[in-house]
Enzyme design. Structure first.
Site, PDB file in Angstrom:
ATOM      1  N   HIS A 155       0.849  -1.189   0.000  1.00 38.51           N
ATOM      2  CA  HIS A 155       0.000   0.000   0.000  1.00 38.51           C
ATOM      3  C   HIS A 155       0.886   1.242   0.000  1.00 38.51           C
ATOM      4  CE1 HIS A 155      -3.630  -2.403   1.183  1.00 38.51           C
ATOM      5  NE2 HIS A 155      -2.674  -3.193   1.639  1.00 38.51           N
ATOM      6  N   GLU A 186     -17.663  -5.042  24.171  1.00 44.32           N
ATOM      7  CA  GLU A 186     -16.762  -6.197  24.279  1.00 44.32           C
ATOM      8  C   GLU A 186     -15.540  -6.084  23.374  1.00 44.32           C
ATOM      9  OE1 GLU A 186     -20.900  -7.678  25.342  1.00 44.32           O
ATOM     10  OE2 GLU A 186     -20.035  -6.490  23.691  1.00 44.32           O
ATOM     11  N   HIS A 221     -27.896 -17.369  24.522  1.00 41.53           N
ATOM     12  CA  HIS A 221     -26.896 -17.144  25.557  1.00 41.53           C
ATOM     13  C   HIS A 221     -26.139 -18.423  25.932  1.00 41.53           C
ATOM     14  CE1 HIS A 221     -28.582 -13.209  25.826  1.00 41.53           C
ATOM     15  NE2 HIS A 221     -27.906 -12.888  26.912  1.00 41.53           N
ATOM     16  N   HIS A 226      -4.067   3.088  -3.513  1.00 41.90           N
ATOM     17  CA  HIS A 226      -4.225   2.517  -2.167  1.00 41.90           C
ATOM     18  C   HIS A 226      -3.541   1.162  -2.001  1.00 41.90           C
ATOM     19  CE1 HIS A 226      -6.012   1.503   1.672  1.00 41.90           C
ATOM     20  NE2 HIS A 226      -6.500   0.394   1.152  1.00 41.90           N
TER      21      HIS A 226
END
Length: 692
Positions: free
Chosen positions: A40, A437, A498, A287
């Site tokens: 890049h 999280e 869960h 890029h």
């Protein structure tokens, strides 16, 4: 060097020392990508003035001592732009530190290393890798990861300063600079981390956002047109705009404004042109692919650069750049060393803590208060035992600190009696990461990169939201601790959303991650003891919500066997006819089945296998003593997916595992439905014996 106060706007006139240094960064980057035929080039070319300004004008960094504790951190969250960092490390003359922490006598990055960009065994891989290349502060592959890590680094500085600084000794006052781009700003982890940083008022944190409006697919307006600066103002950040990345005067003023800021983190929005100076400037073609030989010639012509030279470093450029960094950083480091010598005399106990922390060692007697749990058929949830053990260790190891993603009352990971880490009290030990999280994992890794023993906790099913930082902790060999509770269908009525089924297999698949699922309170104690002794391996502690019987260790083997990953918990005389292998809550079930089988005259063995990772590094003799090859009748018992268990039970063995998602019902009903009963274990064990 020219005084920063008189630097003109723009990238200086052709031939000026500053312009030569900046264009050296640009041309080294484009030449390295071209030679590798991969990489890049555009972002290093655009951000060369930003890198130059930070390193030569501001960064407190001693190239001769790249591990100086109070150095400023430079994090390249746009890790694909790695040639920018490698060029800076090369020009600064950073000296290599080996795996033992000693100087190797070699440069961290040489010109030959740059010529070997992205090649096998080189010190210049495609994305920067911590521990692989000196001067790389963190491994930044996935976009946003470095942003999250930098928040953890800034937190670490604030905690260290609050604990160890005194009115006479400012040991810790370093800053964290992070280069990020449009991709980082699109990733959710950056938003989570930025929101937390704003809440904590981390004024030692500066993100430089390269707003070039280009992504791989084209212009960012294809999918991203928000006002990022306004978003960060809403997070509580100080936002400064620099209209042209080439305007080093404006960059200098912006960074100085960050240095002066006392109450907020700072984002500097830098508007740049990707692939600046090349025929592909401002396009996606600049890029993620080489510019091409013809375009490189045209670009060098635009820079006034020799077109017949590759990897060209003009005379005096490296010396001038290195001196600018060394003169400031070396003097700052020398003054700090003298300060720490005086601090050691005035505060020997705290200096000893710092010595141990930096060596990743533990204080004497660190485990002296870890409880021993008495045998109890009713037992205790391993999450509850984990909380007691964590608190016992935290009393002795102050730099063991962390928290949860808004679940401390459930994960039992709060340190009793300790304050919360907040903007008005950076000395706190309990962290409130909020329902973030992904950021929690990245921040914990940033804390660990500063030699704290950081931990974060949540329910095991939410590993899905933070697997990337768990993986990166393993890649970086960090001592981060991830506490996952509510570990199986034992969650019961909460139902399949869960109840983690596939998550153990997911973690066991990560090389270098020590996934430990203890069977009772004493294995929990053994697990924490093992984890703390290994600061170079991340651990995932997998704990139950439901109570687990505390086994009678006078009748069964001691829990210290956990350190080897698997051990014979219960046995019969002679070679066993069947081996029951289990982890976590299913070990007690295996023991009950073992008692019934031995009562019927069957020679049975129970193997508790809390850590596959630890077992796999044992020698062949030990493995044979636990799982003899001659015994083909084996049964694996685990309330999780079956993936991987065949390596331990073989083709002739049996498994009592999960092949579906769970269900919402009381735990006893679920155990009966899915076969986790004594009767079924005995039945399957006998089937395995009959088949063998």
């Amino acid at each position: 060097m020219t005084d920063t106060a008189t630097l003109p706007a723009g990238v200086h006139e052709d031939g000026s020392p500053e312009r030569l240094q900046i264009d050296t960064i640009r041309t080294l980057s484009m030449d390295a990508v071209q030679a590798a035929n991969s990489g890049h080039p555009g972002t290093p070319m655009a951000l060369a003035p930003v890198g130059w300004t930070i390193w030569t004008q501001f960064l407190r960094y001693d190239p001769a001592h790249a591990d100086w504790p109070n150095r400023d951190r430079f994090v390249l969250s746009v890790g694909h732009a790695s040639m920018l960092l490698y060029s800076l490390l090369y020009l600064a003359g950073v000296e290599e530190i080996d795996a033992e922490g000693n100087k190797s006598g070699q440069p961290a990055v040489s010109l030959d290393d740059i010529k070997q960009f992205r090649q096998l065994g080189s010190k210049t891989p495609g994305h920067p890798e911590y521990r692989h290349t000196t001067g790389v502060e963190t491994t930044t592959g996935p976009l946003g990861a470095g942003c999250g890590n930098s928040v953890g680094m800034a937190i670490a500085e604030r905690w260290l300063a609050a604990r160890y600084n005194t009115p006479d000794f400012a040991l810790f006052d370093h800053d964290v600079y992070t280069l990020c781009g449009d991709g980082d700003m699109m990733e959710g982890v950056s938003a989570e981390a930025a929101s937390l940083a704003g809440h904590l008022k981390l004024s030692n944190l500066c993100w430089i956002y390269d707003s070039n409006h280009i992504s791989i697919e084209g212009g960012t307006d294809l999918a991203f047109d928000e006002d990022v600066g306004k978003r960060f103002e809403a997070y509580g950040w100080n936002v400064i705009h620099v209209d042209d990345a080439n305007d080093v005067g404006a960059l200098t003023a912006a960074i100085q404004a960050f240095r002066d800021e006392q109450d907020r983190p700072t984002m500097i929005v830098v508007h740049s042109v990707i692939g600046w100076g090349s025929p592909r400037a401002g396009t996606e073609k600049a890029h993620g692919e080489p510019l091409g030989a013809e375009n490189i010639v045209k670009t060098k012509e635009a820079y006034g650069w020799p077109t017949d030279k590759d990897f060209y470093v003009p005379e005096g450029v490296k010396e001038a750049f290195g001196a600018a960094v060394k003169d400031r950083g070396g003097a700052a480091r020398d003054a700090w060393v003298a300060l720490f010598d005086r601090y050691r005399a005035a505060h020997p106990d705290k200096a000893a803590e710092l010595d141990a922390m930096w060596k990743d060692e533990l204080p004497e007697g660190w485990d002296s208060e870890i409880p021993v749990f008495e045998a109890d058929d009713k037992g205790v949830a391993s999450r509850d035992a984990g909380g007691k053990v964590l608190n016992a260790i935290a009393k002795k190891v102050p730099w063991l600190l962390g928290g949860s993603a808004d679940l401390a009352p459930s994960t039992k990971t709060d340190i009793k009696g300790a304050a919360s880490f907040e903007a008005d009290n950076y000395a706190g030990s309990n962290f409130h990461f909020g329902v973030r999280e992904h950021a929690m994992g990245a921040v914990v890794n940033g804390m660990s990169l500063s030699h704290l023993r950081g931990y974060g906790s949540t329910f095991l099913v939410f590993l899905d939201y933070m697997r990337a930082p768990v993986r990166l902790a393993a890649l970086m060999e960090l001592g981060s601790v991830f506490v996952f509770t509510h570990d199986s269908i034992g969650v019961g009525e909460d139902g399949p959303t869960h109840q983690p089924i596939e998550h153990l297999a997911t973690m066991r698949a990560i090389p270098g991650l020590d996934t430990i699922r203890p069977c009772d309170a004493n294995e929990v104690a053994a697990a924490w003891r093992a984890v703390m002794k290994d600061a170079g391996t991340p651990a995932a502690l997998v704990l139950s919500r439901q109570a687990l019987p505390t086994l009678d260790r006078s009748k069964y083997a001691g829990a210290e066997g956990l350190e080897k990953g698997a051990y014979v918990l219960a046995d019969s005389d002679g070679t066993p006819e069947v081996i029951l292998i289990a982890t976590g809550s299913e070990v007690a079930l295996a023991v009950k089945a073992y008692e019934q089988l031995t009562g019927e005259g069957v020679k049975a063995r129970v193997v508790s296998m809390p850590s596959w990772h630890r077992y796999e590094v044992q020698d062949a003799a030990y493995k044979e003593s636990v799982l003899p090859k001659a015994v083909k009748a084996r049964v694996a018992i685990e309330m999780a997916g079956s993936l991987g268990w065949d390596r331990y039970v073989g083709y002739e063995g049996r498994q009592i595992t999960m092949s579906t998602f769970g269900a919402s019902a009381p735990i006893a009903k679920l155990q009966d439905k899915f076969g986790f009963t004594v009767a079924n274990v005995v039945k399957v064990a006998k089937e395995a014996m009959a088949a063998n």
